[in-house]
Design an enzyme around this catalytic site. Structure first.
Site, PDB file in Angstrom:
ATOM      1  N   SER A  63       0.805  -1.239   0.000  1.00 16.16           N
ATOM      2  CA  SER A  63       0.000   0.000   0.000  1.00 16.16           C
ATOM      3  C   SER A  63       0.825   1.270   0.000  1.00 16.16           C
ATOM      4  O   SER A  63       0.254   2.359  -0.134  1.00 16.16           O
ATOM      5  CB  SER A  63      -0.947   0.013   1.188  1.00 16.16           C
ATOM      6  OG  SER A  63      -2.004  -0.848   0.921  1.00 16.16           O
ATOM      7  N   LYS A  66       0.164   3.269  -2.886  1.00 12.04           N
ATOM      8  CA  LYS A  66      -1.011   4.159  -2.945  1.00 12.04           C
ATOM      9  C   LYS A  66      -0.600   5.626  -2.834  1.00 12.04           C
ATOM     10  O   LYS A  66      -1.256   6.512  -3.375  1.00 12.04           O
ATOM     11  CB  LYS A  66      -2.000   3.799  -1.834  1.00 12.04           C
ATOM     12  CG  LYS A  66      -2.649   2.433  -2.047  1.00 12.04           C
ATOM     13  CD  LYS A  66      -3.503   1.997  -0.882  1.00 12.04           C
ATOM     14  CE  LYS A  66      -4.221   0.697  -1.255  1.00 12.04           C
ATOM     15  NZ  LYS A  66      -4.394  -0.251  -0.196  1.00 12.04           N
ATOM     16  N   TYR A 188      -3.916  -2.604 -10.226  1.00  9.73           N
ATOM     17  CA  TYR A 188      -3.782  -2.399  -8.772  1.00  9.73           C
ATOM     18  C   TYR A 188      -2.887  -3.484  -8.146  1.00  9.73           C
ATOM     19  O   TYR A 188      -1.999  -3.180  -7.344  1.00  9.73           O
ATOM     20  CB  TYR A 188      -5.178  -2.408  -8.139  1.00  9.73           C
ATOM     21  CG  TYR A 188      -5.164  -2.389  -6.631  1.00  9.73           C
ATOM     22  CD1 TYR A 188      -4.943  -1.207  -5.934  1.00  9.73           C
ATOM     23  CD2 TYR A 188      -5.367  -3.561  -5.893  1.00  9.73           C
ATOM     24  CE1 TYR A 188      -4.927  -1.192  -4.552  1.00  9.73           C
ATOM     25  CE2 TYR A 188      -5.349  -3.558  -4.515  1.00  9.73           C
ATOM     26  CZ  TYR A 188      -5.129  -2.367  -3.849  1.00  9.73           C
ATOM     27  OH  TYR A 188      -5.096  -2.362  -2.471  1.00  9.73           O
ATOM     28  N   TYR A 240      -3.715   3.283   8.063  1.00  6.51           N
ATOM     29  CA  TYR A 240      -4.957   2.525   8.286  1.00  6.51           C
ATOM     30  C   TYR A 240      -5.777   3.175   9.400  1.00  6.51           C
ATOM     31  O   TYR A 240      -5.679   4.378   9.633  1.00  6.51           O
ATOM     32  CB  TYR A 240      -4.658   1.050   8.608  1.00  6.51           C
ATOM     33  CG  TYR A 240      -3.643   0.420   7.671  1.00  6.51           C
ATOM     34  CD1 TYR A 240      -3.782   0.525   6.292  1.00  6.51           C
ATOM     35  CD2 TYR A 240      -2.552  -0.264   8.159  1.00  6.51           C
ATOM     36  CE1 TYR A 240      -2.858  -0.053   5.436  1.00  6.51           C
ATOM     37  CE2 TYR A 240      -1.631  -0.856   7.309  1.00  6.51           C
ATOM     38  CZ  TYR A 240      -1.792  -0.733   5.951  1.00  6.51           C
ATOM     39  OH  TYR A 240      -0.878  -1.299   5.120  1.00  6.51           O
ATOM     40  N   VAL A 258       1.235  -3.558   3.852  1.00  4.53           N
ATOM     41  CA  VAL A 258       1.235  -4.845   4.553  1.00  4.53           C
ATOM     42  C   VAL A 258       2.479  -5.683   4.243  1.00  4.53           C
ATOM     43  O   VAL A 258       2.653  -6.754   4.823  1.00  4.53           O
ATOM     44  CB  VAL A 258      -0.045  -5.678   4.290  1.00  4.53           C
ATOM     45  CG1 VAL A 258      -1.274  -4.985   4.854  1.00  4.53           C
ATOM     46  CG2 VAL A 258      -0.216  -5.987   2.816  1.00  4.53           C
TER      47      VAL A 258
END
Ligand code: DON
Length: 304
Positions: A63, A66, A188, A240, A258
């Protein structure tokens, strides 16, 4: 400030935590990573790198991608990006679907999976291969041509992408996804499977500490104002649903993944990346969060 000595002390103090926590095994290929890795790299604006442990070992950025995908989408759409995705913490797990139905398929922020899928949709609509555009962007940001995604990890995630597929289809039913769902999920999973080391990630994030300019190439990635805004989003949404506790402990804008990596920046000074694959209950690196807490405590440097 003797950053190397501070990082060495952190590496020693963090040893009891290594191997604790849980390696993300919902992507089977990630579950194979040894849990006792620890690496940390801090790069100052003059390009000097201070590193300890496994700081040059590539790992799955997951992530953290992102953050860079959102940077590219922000470059492309400017403030219009926020018509497609919100800017509020979700207070839910990164892969949760619950908010989407009563918020008409509009994701809370670009750092949870739903929001990241919308960001990837933006990239898919602008580039023939969104993940290649992101890989090239990362190569430029850190000045390393070898960066790429790991096909095995991407396939492993694709084979277990039911929840992300459900999320993307659900958002498409609200008209929030423009491109074919499978194309968005493919891109993705590949972007999450990009592998980079702590040194490379710290270098790649340095533009955020430098008002939007890559220090060594002079490339302007974002104007100062969007750079501030993106960093603010990292602060509120980057770790998160633990973002509140993370900011309390560490006091820096950050983005975690992660794979066990966390990137953080101190505006006008440095960018840092820490990696240790054992995760806490919310999906952040257990030893990584502790290492960053010690970094800001020992240096007395944070945004506060
Ligand atoms: O979507 C997934 O499950 C992963 N590829 C990314 C997970 C991750 O690092 C957490 N995201 N915020």
């Amino acid at each position: 400030m003797d950053y190397t000595a501070i990082l060495e002390r952190i590496r020693d103090d963090v040893q009891p935590l290594l191997g604790k926590g849980r390696v993300a095994d919902y992507i089977p290929q990630l579950g194979k990573v040894r849990p006792d890795h620890f690496g940390m790299a801090l790069v100052t604006l003059d390009g000097r790198c201070h590193a300890v442990g496994d700081a040059t070992v590539p790992f799955s950025i997951q992530s953290i991608s992102k953050l860079f995908a959102c940077t590219l989408a922000f470059q492309l759409l400017g403030e219009d990006l926020w018509q497609r995705v919100g800017r509020e913490p979700s207070g839910n797990a990164f892969n949760s679907l619950v908010q989407l139905e009563y918020e008409q398929g509009l994701p809370r922020n670009p750092f949870i999976n739903a929001g990241a899928l919308v960001v990837t949709d933006v990239l898919c609509s602008r580039f023939v291969q969104a993940e290649s555009a992101l890989v090239q962007f990362l190569r430029r940001l850190c000045g390393k041509d070898g960066i790429d995604y790991d096909g095995e990890v991407a396939r492993s995630e694709l084979a277990h992408a039911d929840r992300n597929l459900a999320m993307a289809h659900f958002m498409k039913s609200f008209g929030r996804i423009e491109m074919p769902v499978q194309a968005v999920i493919d891109a993705y999973c590949r972007q999450c499977a990009i592998t980079m080391s702590c040194e490379e990630l710290a270098r790649a994030a340095l533009f955020l500490a430098n008002g939007g300019v890559v220090p060594w190439s002079g490339e302007r990635v974002l104007a100062p104002s969007p750079t501030k805004r993106l960093s603010a989003l990292m602060l509120t949404c980057g770790t998160y649903d633990e973002a509140g506790d993370f900011v309390y402990r560490v006091g820096l804008p950050a983005k975690s993944g992660v794979g066990g990596g966390i990137v953080a920046v101190l505006p006008r000074r440095w960018a840092v990346c820490v990696w240790s694959p054992g995760l806490d209950h919310s999906g952040n690196s257990l030893a990584g969060v502790q290492a960053l807490e010690w970094l800001t405590t020992l240096t007395g440097q944070s945004i506060f």
